[in-house]
Design an enzyme around this catalytic site. Structure first.
Site, PDB file in Angstrom:
ATOM      1  N   ARG A 134      66.718 -47.552  10.374  1.00  0.00           N
ATOM      2  CA  ARG A 134      67.344 -47.127  11.642  1.00  0.00           C
ATOM      3  C   ARG A 134      68.307 -45.957  11.472  1.00  0.00           C
ATOM      4  O   ARG A 134      69.271 -45.826  12.236  1.00  0.00           O
ATOM      5  CB  ARG A 134      68.065 -48.290  12.320  1.00  0.00           C
ATOM      6  N   LYS A 173      66.317 -31.702  16.628  1.00  0.00           N
ATOM      7  CA  LYS A 173      64.972 -32.091  17.072  1.00  0.00           C
ATOM      8  C   LYS A 173      64.137 -32.410  15.846  1.00  0.00           C
ATOM      9  O   LYS A 173      63.976 -31.578  14.961  1.00  0.00           O
ATOM     10  CB  LYS A 173      64.316 -30.965  17.853  1.00  0.00           C
ATOM     11  N   HIS A 211      58.237 -20.457  25.121  1.00  0.00           N
ATOM     12  CA  HIS A 211      57.577 -21.616  24.530  1.00  0.00           C
ATOM     13  C   HIS A 211      56.609 -22.303  25.484  1.00  0.00           C
ATOM     14  O   HIS A 211      55.788 -23.101  25.046  1.00  0.00           O
ATOM     15  CB  HIS A 211      58.621 -22.627  24.050  1.00  0.00           C
ATOM     16  N   ARG A 241      70.006 -26.437  27.391  1.00  0.00           N
ATOM     17  CA  ARG A 241      69.186 -26.294  26.191  1.00  0.00           C
ATOM     18  C   ARG A 241      67.763 -25.837  26.492  1.00  0.00           C
ATOM     19  O   ARG A 241      67.086 -25.258  25.639  1.00  0.00           O
ATOM     20  CB  ARG A 241      69.176 -27.622  25.419  1.00  0.00           C
ATOM     21  N   HIS A 284      53.452 -20.660  15.216  1.00  0.00           N
ATOM     22  CA  HIS A 284      54.413 -20.929  16.283  1.00  0.00           C
ATOM     23  C   HIS A 284      55.116 -19.654  16.756  1.00  0.00           C
ATOM     24  O   HIS A 284      55.227 -19.392  17.952  1.00  0.00           O
ATOM     25  CB  HIS A 284      55.432 -21.971  15.807  1.00  0.00           C
ATOM     26  N   HIS A 307      53.432 -22.745  23.692  1.00  0.00           N
ATOM     27  CA  HIS A 307      52.935 -24.043  23.234  1.00  0.00           C
ATOM     28  C   HIS A 307      51.483 -24.265  23.629  1.00  0.00           C
ATOM     29  O   HIS A 307      50.700 -24.828  22.862  1.00  0.00           O
ATOM     30  CB  HIS A 307      53.786 -25.176  23.809  1.00  0.00           C
ATOM     31  N   LYS A 329      72.055 -20.581  18.716  1.00  0.00           N
ATOM     32  CA  LYS A 329      71.514 -21.930  18.826  1.00  0.00           C
ATOM     33  C   LYS A 329      72.638 -22.966  18.833  1.00  0.00           C
ATOM     34  O   LYS A 329      72.613 -23.915  19.616  1.00  0.00           O
ATOM     35  CB  LYS A 329      70.529 -22.222  17.692  1.00  0.00           C
ATOM     36  N   GLU A 337      61.659 -15.867  17.042  1.00  0.00           N
ATOM     37  CA  GLU A 337      62.784 -16.670  17.540  1.00  0.00           C
ATOM     38  C   GLU A 337      64.072 -15.849  17.569  1.00  0.00           C
ATOM     39  O   GLU A 337      64.909 -16.015  18.463  1.00  0.00           O
ATOM     40  CB  GLU A 337      62.977 -17.942  16.700  1.00  0.00           C
ATOM     41  N   ASN A 358      63.696 -22.734  25.210  1.00  0.00           N
ATOM     42  CA  ASN A 358      62.244 -22.764  25.337  1.00  0.00           C
ATOM     43  C   ASN A 358      61.680 -21.473  25.910  1.00  0.00           C
ATOM     44  O   ASN A 358      60.503 -21.408  26.256  1.00  0.00           O
ATOM     45  CB  ASN A 358      61.818 -23.949  26.199  1.00  0.00           C
ATOM     46  N   GLU A 366      69.000 -31.727  25.597  1.00  0.00           N
ATOM     47  CA  GLU A 366      68.113 -31.018  26.499  1.00  0.00           C
ATOM     48  C   GLU A 366      68.178 -31.558  27.930  1.00  0.00           C
ATOM     49  O   GLU A 366      67.156 -31.736  28.586  1.00  0.00           O
ATOM     50  CB  GLU A 366      66.667 -31.101  25.961  1.00  0.00           C
TER      51      GLU A 366
END
Lengths: 364, 364
Positions: free
Chosen positions: B122, B144, B251, B244, B268, B255, B230, B186, B248, B240
């Site tokens: 955990r 993330k 993206h 945030r 990417h 994506h 960032k 990026e 994207n 997010e």
């Protein structure tokens, strides 16, 4: 009879709602919680057979779009593979970040649904509707989610809080008596570690070994006081940095016994019952707890119909070896939660192997 | 040249340390962070071949007990199965809750190691040592973590913060040029959404399409400013919920293009480059952004050697359909991050399918 118990956390506080006969009000209860449109209900076939229709009707009447995923019952299905199947259903139904997974079932369903919710799209909403006594008073509260690893229970998981824990004690009527007793083990645990008053009430009850011998008032009290104890402890230590460890009373040797018997011969509550007897005996031998109070604990465990002996076919050394792989190991030391009086425990990490060996041998 | 950038969060704040030539000081840097005795270093074979010895020497000199797990390179191995293998190594080496996983590699290694750390017992400690430009300026920061689902990128994961992000820009010398450029996508993104000044610096650089054409000072500036952007955004919106989403930028269509080409033909960064051109064009067509600034963006992307066209073999409708399964979908609406001026973007969720269709067609 109704109770709302808040679980207060730094972030993500939530309520436990306990109300007999409330299952058909689940939808209206969830409506104000901003849980999105889509709900994925996760259950096991038997529980779903008993309560699925009521729950789905309630959710759909409240205008939720509902899909269902069932997992075969039992600890053996508490695997990463079962989680992958939940992901699949989540994808098929295009669950979004604002959507919700609802766990309708016992601890296994709750732990897995919580882990799937924690890890689908990096975390979506999650609601617990526990249907076993064990899940109501323990597993559903506190945000522990996860699955088993072939080599250890709950080694894979996350801390992830539900948005609500919704308890209708009446659903316990379909719970097999052995599972009812397993839940009572955790109830007794709370009495020992936190709530002397609950202990006295349990002692005074004419009978505890099956649901029908309990009055509605006593059942409500048992669930409410146990949830309150857990909420108190979790609220003070969300991620098991310190105090929360006391919830593991009876679980150290308990987990080892459970693990060595393959999670099937002995259920979790039975293992905890045995573990409490063992921990009590260690405390007595260390001079930390009176023989008399330990005896009162053991009598209460017996009155509930729970086992107090370690299965004689388990090798003592195997139990001791298994303790070393427990999550609670810290810097190689096994921690024990030991009572000092009814309602109070302390944490000890220097129990000698010799003492451990002796206590385990005596309890066979 | 050295920079420490704090990532300030409600809980679990951490630093990004950027220092050329510092890799052999990793151990001493980690020592004061209370990361337990045992470290599981996760890497891929090629990166480990380059830097494994330096890292392990550094960790062991600082008296950490170190084990290693390697995952074959590439997005195709970013699966739940690979995570199960990390769990296996963690178990073999008896990692404890106080232990640490260190990711030495690019975004794939970082995302997977982070997810394994988030879900083993955990949650155990986690440190990012990114070795690609993309990972340094993006993937390693912000918590993330996760893996791909056969039907979508990063659908499985968790928000889980590292204890430290440790960046030695000199390790980029072994990065293939195509991956360097992917990282630059990026960097350009941060310039467009957050840092007009960085944009001007990039425009003024004589060349951007490979590492050796950059001065040490410009490289340090690029990494530091991007990390700062960032950190600023993540510090304001860890999970997010709102702001945030601007990260994207590029993206959304990116994506979809990445997913439809199987995560291998187009990487990417290249997908993000294409996505930024598309988003810019949408913004221009909606009258939100000037043609002139969009052109400056596209020239900068071309100067970096990144693609600006959508592969002509991708069906436009397939791209639009794929958008609907994106994690960023909210109540069925696809969100777009669109520039309003260099250094500033806004979030829009009502871009019509017709406009989308037109822009995609034009970019083929």
């Amino acid at each position: 009879m109704q109770a709302i118990i808040p679980v207060n956390l730094p972030e993500n506080s939530y309520n436990i709602a306990i109300c007999a006969g409330s299952l058909n009000q689940l939808g209206t209860t969830l409506k104000p919680l901003n849980l999105g449109k889509k709900i994925l209900l996760v259950s096991n076939p038997e529980i779903f057979n008993h309560y699925g229709e009521t729950v789905i009707n309630s959710l759909e009447t409240a205008l939720f779009q509902t899909a269902t995923h069932t997992i075969p019952a039992g600890e053996t299905y508490k695997t990463l593979d079962s989680i992958a199947k939940i992901y699949h259903t989540a994808l098929e139904n295009r669950l979004e970040r604002s959507s919700t997974m609802v766990a309708l079932g016992g601890g296994v369903v709750g732990d897995m649904t919580g882990f799937a919710a924690a890890t689908w799209l990096r975390g979506i909403n999650f609601v617990q509707v526990p249907t076993s006594l064990l899940a109501m008073v323990d597993a559903a509260i506190g945000g522990k989610t996860g699955v088993n690893h072939p080599q250890g229970k709950n080694l894979i998981g996350a801390f992830y809080q539900p948005r609500l824990v919704f308890i209708d004690p009446l659903v316990l009527k379909t719970l097999p008596v052995r599972e009812f007793r397993a839940g009572m083990a955790e109830v007794i645990k709370y009495a020992i570690i936190w709530d002397q008053d609950l202990f006295t009430h349990l002692e005074e009850a004419p009978s505890l070994d099956n649901l029908s011998s309990l009055s509605a008032a006593l059942l409500q009290r048992i669930i409410t006081n146990s949830c309150q104890a857990k909420a108190d402890v979790v609220g003070k230590d969300e991620k098991e940095a310190g105090l929360r460890a006391i919830l593991n009373y009876g679980h150290t040797i308990g987990h080892a016994v459970e693990s060595l018997t393959g999670y099937s011969v002995i259920n979790h509550g039975e293992a905890v019952a045995i573990g409490m007897v063992a921990a009590g005996e260690i405390a007595v031998k260390l001079g930390m707890w009176t023989q008399e109070e330990a005896k009162r604990q053991n009598i209460l465990i017996e009155k509930t119909g729970l086992p107090t002996k370690i299965p004689s076919n388990l090798a003592t050394q195997a139990i001791i070896d298994t303790l070393a792989t427990d999550k609670k190991v810290k810097a190689g030391k096994v921690r024990f939660i030991l009572p000092t009086q009814i309602g109070k425990v302390t944490i000890i990490d220097n129990v000698s192997s010799e003492l451990l060996f002796q206590v385990i041998e005596e309890l066979k």
